[in-house]
Design a protein around this motif. Structure first.
Motif, mmCIF file in Angstrom:
data_model
loop_
_atom_site.group_PDB
_atom_site.id
_atom_site.type_symbol
_atom_site.label_atom_id
_atom_site.label_comp_id
_atom_site.label_asym_id
_atom_site.label_seq_id
_atom_site.Cartn_x
_atom_site.Cartn_y
_atom_site.Cartn_z
ATOM 1 N N SER A 352 0.835 -1.206 0.000
ATOM 2 C CA SER A 352 0.000 0.000 0.000
ATOM 3 C C SER A 352 0.869 1.255 0.000
ATOM 4 O O SER A 352 0.554 2.251 -0.663
ATOM 5 C CB SER A 352 -0.929 0.010 1.207
ATOM 6 N N SER A 353 1.984 1.197 0.713
ATOM 7 C CA SER A 353 2.908 2.329 0.735
ATOM 8 C C SER A 353 3.496 2.570 -0.648
ATOM 9 O O SER A 353 3.678 3.720 -1.078
ATOM 10 C CB SER A 353 4.030 2.076 1.748
ATOM 11 N N GLY A 354 3.792 1.479 -1.365
ATOM 12 C CA GLY A 354 4.315 1.618 -2.714
ATOM 13 C C GLY A 354 3.343 2.321 -3.632
ATOM 14 O O GLY A 354 3.728 3.188 -4.427
ATOM 15 N N PHE A 373 -3.482 5.387 9.645
ATOM 16 C CA PHE A 373 -4.228 4.167 9.335
ATOM 17 C C PHE A 373 -3.407 2.911 9.628
ATOM 18 O O PHE A 373 -3.915 1.950 10.204
ATOM 19 C CB PHE A 373 -4.656 4.172 7.855
ATOM 20 N N ILE A 374 -2.135 2.937 9.245
ATOM 21 C CA ILE A 374 -1.281 1.757 9.413
ATOM 22 C C ILE A 374 -1.000 1.472 10.876
ATOM 23 O O ILE A 374 -1.106 0.317 11.339
ATOM 24 C CB ILE A 374 0.050 1.946 8.655
ATOM 25 N N MET A 375 -0.631 2.499 11.643
ATOM 26 C CA MET A 375 -0.175 2.266 13.005
ATOM 27 C C MET A 375 -1.287 1.762 13.936
ATOM 28 O O MET A 375 -1.074 0.801 14.680
ATOM 29 C CB MET A 375 0.482 3.532 13.556
ATOM 30 N N MET A 390 8.425 0.596 9.464
ATOM 31 C CA MET A 390 9.407 0.305 8.421
ATOM 32 C C MET A 390 8.748 -0.221 7.154
ATOM 33 O O MET A 390 9.281 -0.044 6.050
ATOM 34 C CB MET A 390 10.446 -0.690 8.936
ATOM 35 N N ALA A 391 7.590 -0.864 7.275
ATOM 36 C CA ALA A 391 6.867 -1.299 6.077
ATOM 37 C C ALA A 391 6.475 -0.087 5.237
ATOM 38 O O ALA A 391 6.571 -0.120 4.000
ATOM 39 C CB ALA A 391 5.626 -2.101 6.476
ATOM 40 N N GLU A 396 7.988 3.169 0.379
ATOM 41 C CA GLU A 396 8.350 4.450 -0.241
ATOM 42 C C GLU A 396 9.659 4.326 -1.006
ATOM 43 O O GLU A 396 9.769 4.772 -2.157
ATOM 44 C CB GLU A 396 8.470 5.518 0.859
ATOM 45 N N ALA A 397 10.669 3.702 -0.393
ATOM 46 C CA ALA A 397 11.963 3.540 -1.061
ATOM 47 C C ALA A 397 11.840 2.644 -2.284
ATOM 48 O O ALA A 397 12.456 2.911 -3.332
ATOM 49 C CB ALA A 397 12.975 2.954 -0.069
#
Length: 443
Positions: A352-354, A373-375, A390-391, A396-397
């Motif tokens: 989802s971050s990607g 939302f994630i945390m 870190m996910a 993002e990276a």
């Protein structure tokens, strides 16, 4: 690997527009998506875009200074000499590819701003040094090394998550670096990237008729940029000319900068951020160029590459505003959370971050858009908060390999276009995704 990279290179050559045009298309896509998939209408989306448009002005200035001060520092005789000597370690094009990939990965792990600039400049020196090198591919290798940054010492999400007063402190509490950067899974992912990426780039390396050699016009240097400008003997040396060519003035200002950096580290600990890197670049560049006027010429030469940064950052700020205020970012994140289990949550949060990174290519922006939302979802499922943070960071990276936003500084230094390198980067996206998936799922 070569076949895959050829396929993606041909694909991006045909369909990927200039990064500025890409940002415009993303803007319209997100505007329409907000209308179709949220309860907000055109007027709302227009307001969100306008309200966010100028939110990254400070960051745009910081990134411009990363490019300008880093480039000016590297053009100084001493640093350039180091880069030339290091580039001489490689004797063949294959060794050059491996050297650039490893060097950039290590530099980006230390600090992302430092790594972006030094990696591109180092690739340029290797391309000049080794006959038969593919210039565009070496620049791609320098950008591929950027994959290590969010697991490194300057990773914005783990650093922000450990900082009191950050937006997620009330929800997730403070997350110490011992739960993020200094963990077994991050060590595995970082080492795996530093080992696998050079092997992968070596396998992708163009050979034979596929090699695009060095363009002398691209690599030509403005010798006046690094030269110490002095007044001709026939010109009267006025007070103004003495000041412009005063080594003493450069030394005094450099000492002032170093004194502040020492004070900052003594009072805040060894905290490296974009401002401290820029100050170090500035003071060291001024010192090594010798005189204020010589340094100013180097800066003027480097500033030509900031156009893409200056014009695109406002559009990505507007995109981030629409993503955040319309709730689209949360909707994308929740779609992945809704199908998660404690075992699959880290990887699905990463994916989802990607996706979000395509629209919000900023670590700090990710924390604002996805953190809320994630945390809490991680806490509810019993997933370690550090892994959840870190996910987001890894996603993002990872997607930076398909999002050309962060390639702008390297491309500006190299004098290349985004289509010259992104085919190789998309191939890297596929390979590195496996490393991130293993690290998040099994360590």
């Amino acid at each position: 690997m070569k076949a895959i990279s050829r396929f993606f290179t041909a694909l991006v050559q045909r369909f990927l527009p200039d990064p500025f045009v890409f940002a415009l298309i993303l803007t319209l896509f997100l505007f329409v998506s907000g209308i179709l998939f949220t309860s907000h209408g055109p007027v709302d989306m227009m307001q969100y875009w306008g309200q966010g448009f100028w939110n990254l002005l400070a960051f745009a200035m910081q990134m411009s200074l990363v490019l300008v001060t880093g480039h000016a520092l590297a053009s100084s005789p001493l640093v350039k000499g180091w880069l030339v000597k290091l580039a001489g370690v490689a004797k063949t094009p294959a060794q050059g590819v491996i050297l650039v990939t490893v060097g950039s990965g290590i530099a980006c792990f230390i600090n992302w701003g430092f790594g972006l600039i030094v990696g591109a400049l180092f690739a340029k020196e290797v391309a000049k040094k080794i006959t038969g090198s593919d210039y565009r591919f070496l620049i791609a290798c320098a950008y591929i090394g950027f994959l290590t940054w969010h697991g490194g010492l300057s990773g914005s999400i783990p650093l922000v998550a450990a900082t009191p007063g950050n937006p997620m402190e009330k929800t997730a509490g403070l997350i110490p670096l011992t739960q993020t950067i200094f963990t077994g899974y991050n060590l595995f992912i970082t080492l795996a990237l530093l080992i696998v990426l050079p092997i992968m780039t070596r396998l992708m390396m163009p050979t034979g008729k596929d090699v695009i050699g060095i363009d002398p016009n691209v690599l030509a240097e403005d010798e006046t940029a690094a030269a110490i400008i002095v007044a001709p003997a026939t010109v009267k040396k006025t007070f103004a000319i003495h000041m412009e060519n005063s080594r003493l003035l450069s030394i005094a200002i450099s000492l002032l900068g170093y004194a502040y950096l020492a004070y900052f580290i003594a009072t805040n600990g060894f905290k490296i951020d974009i401002n401290t890197v820029n100050l170090f670049f500035f003071t060291t560049g001024l010192l090594l160029h010798g005189t204020p006027l010589s340094y100013m010429n180097a800066v003027a030469n480097a500033a030509k590459g900031t156009a893409g940064i200056l014009i695109q950052f406002p559009f990505y700020a507007g995109i981030q505003g629409m993503m955040e205020m319309s709730g689209l970012g949360g909707a994308i994140t929740n779609a992945f959370i809704s199908i998660s289990t404690p075992e699959t949550f880290p990887f699905l949060a990463f994916l989802s971050s990607g996706i979000v990174n395509f629209f919000v290519p900023s670590g700090g922006g990710h924390w604002v858009v996805q953190g809320p939302f994630i945390m809490p979802a991680a806490h509810q499922l019993g997933v370690d908060q550090g892994i959840a943070a870190m996910a987001i960071a890894y996603g993002e990276a990872w997607m930076n390999m398909a999002q050309p936003f962060w390639a702008l500084p390297a491309l500006a230094i190299a004098g290349l276009g985004v289509r010259d390198i992104m085919g190789y980067c998309v191939t890297t996206l596929l390979v590195s995704g496996v490393i991130f998936a293993i690290g998040l799922s099994f360590f």
